[in-house]
Each structure stands twice: as C-alpha cells, then as structure tokens.
Scaffold this active site. Structure first.
Site, short mmCIF file in Angstrom:
data_model
loop_
_atom_site.label_atom_id
_atom_site.label_comp_id
_atom_site.label_asym_id
_atom_site.label_seq_id
_atom_site.Cartn_x
_atom_site.Cartn_y
_atom_site.Cartn_z
N HIS A 1 0.83 -1.21 0.00
CA HIS A 1 0.00 0.00 0.00
C HIS A 1 0.86 1.26 0.00
CE1 HIS A 1 -3.36 -2.71 0.75
NE2 HIS A 1 -4.12 -1.70 0.32
N TRP B 1 -4.95 -5.52 -9.14
CA TRP B 1 -4.64 -5.23 -7.74
C TRP B 1 -5.13 -6.38 -6.85
CZ3 TRP B 1 -1.47 -2.13 -5.26
CH2 TRP B 1 -1.62 -1.97 -3.87
#
Length: 105
Positions: free
Chosen positions: A22, A76
């Site tokens: 992240h 993702w």
C-alpha cells in the site's frame, strides 16, 4: 455521498508486506479509485484484522460497478490475494458491509 466499509484479514506473517504494497500503491490504481468516486479511503489494522472505510462520491453502487469492471482493480486484487482474505457476505459473495450504529459530523 455514501460511506462504505469493509472487513478483511491479513494472512499470518504478511502484515509488513501488506503495508509495503500500500505504501507503493500503483498510480493507475489511485486513478481508478478516483474514477469510481472513491475518496477519503483509509484502512486500519488491529492484529490480523483489517477495517476499510471510504466515501463514495457517486454512491456505493456506482463505485462498486466501476471497480468491478476495472482491469487495474482486477490486477490489484490478484496482487493482494496472497496477503489477505476479504470477509464476504455468504449469500452475495460481496464484501461484508459493517452496520453503522453511530455517526457524528
């Protein structure tokens, strides 16, 4: 604007990698979130539990539909699947939304 929540678990021993990915989020992923009207997106963690919150500018369904059809979001999800497990509604398979019990603006 709707507030959207989700819950997930980090797989054992994977928290550092989850945070790292992240920290290095792809620019095209943030662009995809923007296109879906997703803003003020935050994720919290306690032990192995994750709690996500975002504001859906054009509504939760619009955000969900845009993300469901995004090739970037699909990539993702694959990128993150070795690190986490979403907690889903057993009837719909969709991320389980938490029930709001209090709000103060």
């Amino acid at each position: 604007m709707e507030r959207v929540t989700w819950k997930a678990r980090i797989k054992p021993g994977m928290k550092a990698e989850y945070v790292k990915r992240h920290d290095e989020i792809w620019p095209e992923m943030t662009a995809s979130l923007n296109e879906a009207g997703v803003h003020n997106y935050t994720i919290w963690c306690i032990d192995d539990e994750l709690f996500g919150y975002y504001e859906a500018r054009h509504g939760a369904q619009f955000a969900a539909d845009k993300q469901a059809h995004s090739p970037v979001v699909a990539r993702w999800k694959i990128h993150m699947q070795d690190l986490m497990e979403m907690i889903t509604d057993p009837q719909t398979g969709q991320p389980l939304r938490l029930e709001q019990v209090f709000y103060h603006a």
